[in-house]
Design a protein around this motif. Sequence first.
Motif, PDB file in Angstrom:
ATOM      1  N   ALA A   1       0.037   6.159   3.993  1.00 29.24           N
ATOM      2  CA  ALA A   1      -0.396   6.717   2.705  1.00 29.24           C
ATOM      3  C   ALA A   1      -1.674   6.028   2.239  1.00 29.24           C
ATOM      4  O   ALA A   1      -2.555   6.672   1.654  1.00 29.24           O
ATOM      5  CB  ALA A   1       0.701   6.573   1.661  1.00 29.24           C
ATOM      6  N   LEU A   2      -1.788   4.742   2.505  1.00 28.17           N
ATOM      7  CA  LEU A   2      -3.006   4.007   2.174  1.00 28.17           C
ATOM      8  C   LEU A   2      -4.208   4.617   2.898  1.00 28.17           C
ATOM      9  O   LEU A   2      -5.281   4.806   2.313  1.00 28.17           O
ATOM     10  CB  LEU A   2      -2.830   2.536   2.556  1.00 28.17           C
ATOM     11  N   LEU A   3      -4.003   4.955   4.165  1.00 28.53           N
ATOM     12  CA  LEU A   3      -5.076   5.607   4.927  1.00 28.53           C
ATOM     13  C   LEU A   3      -5.436   6.966   4.341  1.00 28.53           C
ATOM     14  O   LEU A   3      -6.610   7.308   4.215  1.00 28.53           O
ATOM     15  CB  LEU A   3      -4.651   5.779   6.386  1.00 28.53           C
ATOM     16  N   GLU A   4      -4.426   7.743   3.991  1.00 29.22           N
ATOM     17  CA  GLU A   4      -4.672   9.064   3.404  1.00 29.22           C
ATOM     18  C   GLU A   4      -5.426   8.932   2.080  1.00 29.22           C
ATOM     19  O   GLU A   4      -6.359   9.685   1.822  1.00 29.22           O
ATOM     20  CB  GLU A   4      -3.366   9.820   3.198  1.00 29.22           C
ATOM     21  N   ASP A   5      -5.006   7.992   1.256  1.00 29.29           N
ATOM     22  CA  ASP A   5      -5.701   7.764  -0.015  1.00 29.29           C
ATOM     23  C   ASP A   5      -7.144   7.372   0.227  1.00 29.29           C
ATOM     24  O   ASP A   5      -8.044   7.817  -0.489  1.00 29.29           O
ATOM     25  CB  ASP A   5      -5.009   6.665  -0.828  1.00 29.29           C
ATOM     26  N   ASN A   6      -7.374   6.551   1.245  1.00 35.50           N
ATOM     27  CA  ASN A   6      -8.733   6.108   1.555  1.00 35.50           C
ATOM     28  C   ASN A   6      -9.586   7.272   2.045  1.00 35.50           C
ATOM     29  O   ASN A   6     -10.758   7.375   1.697  1.00 35.50           O
ATOM     30  CB  ASN A   6      -8.698   4.996   2.605  1.00 35.50           C
ATOM     31  N   ARG A   7      -8.976   8.162   2.823  1.00 30.93           N
ATOM     32  CA  ARG A   7      -9.725   9.322   3.314  1.00 30.93           C
ATOM     33  C   ARG A   7     -10.014  10.305   2.188  1.00 30.93           C
ATOM     34  O   ARG A   7     -11.062  10.934   2.152  1.00 30.93           O
ATOM     35  CB  ARG A   7      -8.956  10.001   4.436  1.00 30.93           C
TER      36      ARG A   7
ATOM     37  N   PHE B   1       9.178  -9.177 -10.264  1.00 32.79           N
ATOM     38  CA  PHE B   1       8.466  -8.010  -9.768  1.00 32.79           C
ATOM     39  C   PHE B   1       9.265  -6.727  -9.878  1.00 32.79           C
ATOM     40  O   PHE B   1       8.780  -5.662  -9.544  1.00 32.79           O
ATOM     41  CB  PHE B   1       8.014  -8.232  -8.317  1.00 32.79           C
ATOM     42  N   THR B   2      10.479  -6.794 -10.358  1.00 34.26           N
ATOM     43  CA  THR B   2      11.295  -5.598 -10.519  1.00 34.26           C
ATOM     44  C   THR B   2      10.618  -4.551 -11.389  1.00 34.26           C
ATOM     45  O   THR B   2      10.632  -3.368 -11.056  1.00 34.26           O
ATOM     46  CB  THR B   2      12.689  -5.953 -11.061  1.00 34.26           C
ATOM     47  N   PRO B   3       9.955  -4.920 -12.505  1.00 31.55           N
ATOM     48  CA  PRO B   3       9.276  -3.895 -13.310  1.00 31.55           C
ATOM     49  C   PRO B   3       8.171  -3.171 -12.547  1.00 31.55           C
ATOM     50  O   PRO B   3       7.778  -2.075 -12.907  1.00 31.55           O
ATOM     51  CB  PRO B   3       8.684  -4.688 -14.476  1.00 31.55           C
ATOM     52  N   LEU B   4       7.675  -3.767 -11.479  1.00 33.81           N
ATOM     53  CA  LEU B   4       6.615  -3.146 -10.685  1.00 33.81           C
ATOM     54  C   LEU B   4       7.143  -2.165  -9.657  1.00 33.81           C
ATOM     55  O   LEU B   4       6.367  -1.568  -8.925  1.00 33.81           O
ATOM     56  CB  LEU B   4       5.800  -4.225  -9.960  1.00 33.81           C
ATOM     57  N   SER B   5       8.461  -1.991  -9.588  1.00 34.57           N
ATOM     58  CA  SER B   5       9.028  -1.162  -8.528  1.00 34.57           C
ATOM     59  C   SER B   5       8.539   0.275  -8.577  1.00 34.57           C
ATOM     60  O   SER B   5       8.504   0.946  -7.559  1.00 34.57           O
ATOM     61  CB  SER B   5      10.551  -1.208  -8.573  1.00 34.57           C
ATOM     62  N   GLY B   6       8.135   0.762  -9.737  1.00 34.95           N
ATOM     63  CA  GLY B   6       7.611   2.119  -9.844  1.00 34.95           C
ATOM     64  C   GLY B   6       6.163   2.236  -9.392  1.00 34.95           C
ATOM     65  O   GLY B   6       5.649   3.315  -9.164  1.00 34.95           O
ATOM     66  N   VAL B   7       5.492   1.113  -9.236  1.00 34.81           N
ATOM     67  CA  VAL B   7       4.101   1.089  -8.810  1.00 34.81           C
ATOM     68  C   VAL B   7       4.065   1.171  -7.300  1.00 34.81           C
ATOM     69  O   VAL B   7       4.805   0.475  -6.614  1.00 34.81           O
ATOM     70  CB  VAL B   7       3.420  -0.215  -9.289  1.00 34.81           C
ATOM     71  N   ARG B   8       3.201   2.045  -6.780  1.00 34.90           N
ATOM     72  CA  ARG B   8       3.120   2.171  -5.326  1.00 34.90           C
ATOM     73  C   ARG B   8       2.197   1.087  -4.775  1.00 34.90           C
ATOM     74  O   ARG B   8       1.021   1.303  -4.521  1.00 34.90           O
ATOM     75  CB  ARG B   8       2.618   3.548  -4.934  1.00 34.90           C
ATOM     76  N   ALA B   9       2.724  -0.080  -4.625  1.00 36.68           N
ATOM     77  CA  ALA B   9       1.983  -1.209  -4.085  1.00 36.68           C
ATOM     78  C   ALA B   9       2.967  -2.156  -3.429  1.00 36.68           C
ATOM     79  O   ALA B   9       4.129  -2.204  -3.807  1.00 36.68           O
ATOM     80  CB  ALA B   9       1.215  -1.927  -5.180  1.00 36.68           C
TER      81      ALA B   9
ATOM     82  N   ASN C   1     -10.301   9.474  -0.984  1.00 31.56           N
ATOM     83  CA  ASN C   1     -11.150   8.809  -1.957  1.00 31.56           C
ATOM     84  C   ASN C   1     -11.996   7.762  -1.236  1.00 31.56           C
ATOM     85  O   ASN C   1     -11.640   6.593  -1.212  1.00 31.56           O
ATOM     86  CB  ASN C   1     -10.280   8.151  -3.045  1.00 31.56           C
ATOM     87  N   PRO C   2     -13.107   8.161  -0.660  1.00 35.18           N
ATOM     88  CA  PRO C   2     -13.932   7.234   0.117  1.00 35.18           C
ATOM     89  C   PRO C   2     -14.445   6.052  -0.712  1.00 35.18           C
ATOM     90  O   PRO C   2     -14.864   5.059  -0.170  1.00 35.18           O
ATOM     91  CB  PRO C   2     -15.097   8.079   0.618  1.00 35.18           C
ATOM     92  N   ARG C   3     -14.372   6.150  -2.006  1.00 34.64           N
ATOM     93  CA  ARG C   3     -14.795   5.071  -2.886  1.00 34.64           C
ATOM     94  C   ARG C   3     -13.703   4.012  -2.954  1.00 34.64           C
ATOM     95  O   ARG C   3     -13.299   3.559  -3.995  1.00 34.64           O
ATOM     96  CB  ARG C   3     -15.073   5.622  -4.299  1.00 34.64           C
ATOM     97  N   SER C   4     -13.207   3.594  -1.826  1.00 35.70           N
ATOM     98  CA  SER C   4     -12.096   2.648  -1.786  1.00 35.70           C
ATOM     99  C   SER C   4     -12.531   1.290  -2.301  1.00 35.70           C
ATOM    100  O   SER C   4     -13.693   1.059  -2.593  1.00 35.70           O
ATOM    101  CB  SER C   4     -11.561   2.522  -0.364  1.00 35.70           C
ATOM    102  N   GLU C   5     -11.587   0.355  -2.347  1.00 32.10           N
ATOM    103  CA  GLU C   5     -11.860  -0.983  -2.820  1.00 32.10           C
ATOM    104  C   GLU C   5     -12.495  -1.843  -1.746  1.00 32.10           C
ATOM    105  O   GLU C   5     -12.722  -3.013  -1.950  1.00 32.10           O
ATOM    106  CB  GLU C   5     -10.560  -1.639  -3.302  1.00 32.10           C
TER     107      GLU C   5
ATOM    108  N   PHE D   1     -11.708  -6.381   7.599  1.00 31.94           N
ATOM    109  CA  PHE D   1     -11.423  -7.100   8.833  1.00 31.94           C
ATOM    110  C   PHE D   1     -10.912  -6.172   9.930  1.00 31.94           C
ATOM    111  O   PHE D   1     -11.033  -6.492  11.114  1.00 31.94           O
ATOM    112  CB  PHE D   1     -10.408  -8.214   8.601  1.00 31.94           C
ATOM    113  N   ILE D   2     -10.287  -5.045   9.527  1.00 32.69           N
ATOM    114  CA  ILE D   2      -9.852  -4.040  10.493  1.00 32.69           C
ATOM    115  C   ILE D   2     -10.320  -2.671  10.012  1.00 32.69           C
ATOM    116  O   ILE D   2     -10.529  -2.456   8.816  1.00 32.69           O
ATOM    117  CB  ILE D   2      -8.314  -4.047  10.716  1.00 32.69           C
ATOM    118  N   THR D   3     -10.466  -1.752  10.946  1.00 30.59           N
ATOM    119  CA  THR D   3     -10.922  -0.394  10.627  1.00 30.59           C
ATOM    120  C   THR D   3      -9.731   0.496  10.288  1.00 30.59           C
ATOM    121  O   THR D   3      -8.574   0.114  10.504  1.00 30.59           O
ATOM    122  CB  THR D   3     -11.652   0.217  11.836  1.00 30.59           C
ATOM    123  N   ALA D   4     -10.029   1.695   9.820  1.00 28.91           N
ATOM    124  CA  ALA D   4      -8.976   2.673   9.544  1.00 28.91           C
ATOM    125  C   ALA D   4      -8.210   2.996  10.823  1.00 28.91           C
ATOM    126  O   ALA D   4      -6.988   3.142  10.799  1.00 28.91           O
ATOM    127  CB  ALA D   4      -9.580   3.938   8.934  1.00 28.91           C
TER     128      ALA D   4
END
Length: 79
Positions: free
Chosen positions: A65-71, A19-27, A73-77, A41-44
């Motif tokens: 940051a996940l919450l901010e991204d969701n707010r 997973f080292t190559p994924l270190s630049g990915v924000r996940a 971009n309401p078209r979340s996953e 299963f849980i709300t914001a």
Amino acid sequence: MAWLDTGTHESLLDAQCSFTPLSGVRAHIACPEEIAFRQGFITAEQLEALAQPIKKSGYGQYLLALLEDNRSNPRSERP
């Protein structure tokens, strides 16, 4: 999705190196709060309550940051 057997020290190191190559990915890998949020299963508000006590850590910042991204971009996953 990947399943990696980490039953030994060597296999744990191999898994980390995979997973080292994924270190630049924000996940994060196996983030239960994110999974619960994205699956509905849980709300914001509940996610924010979980993130607040650890907001100074990288993990807490990731959850906020996940919450901010969701707010932004309401078209979340989420279903």
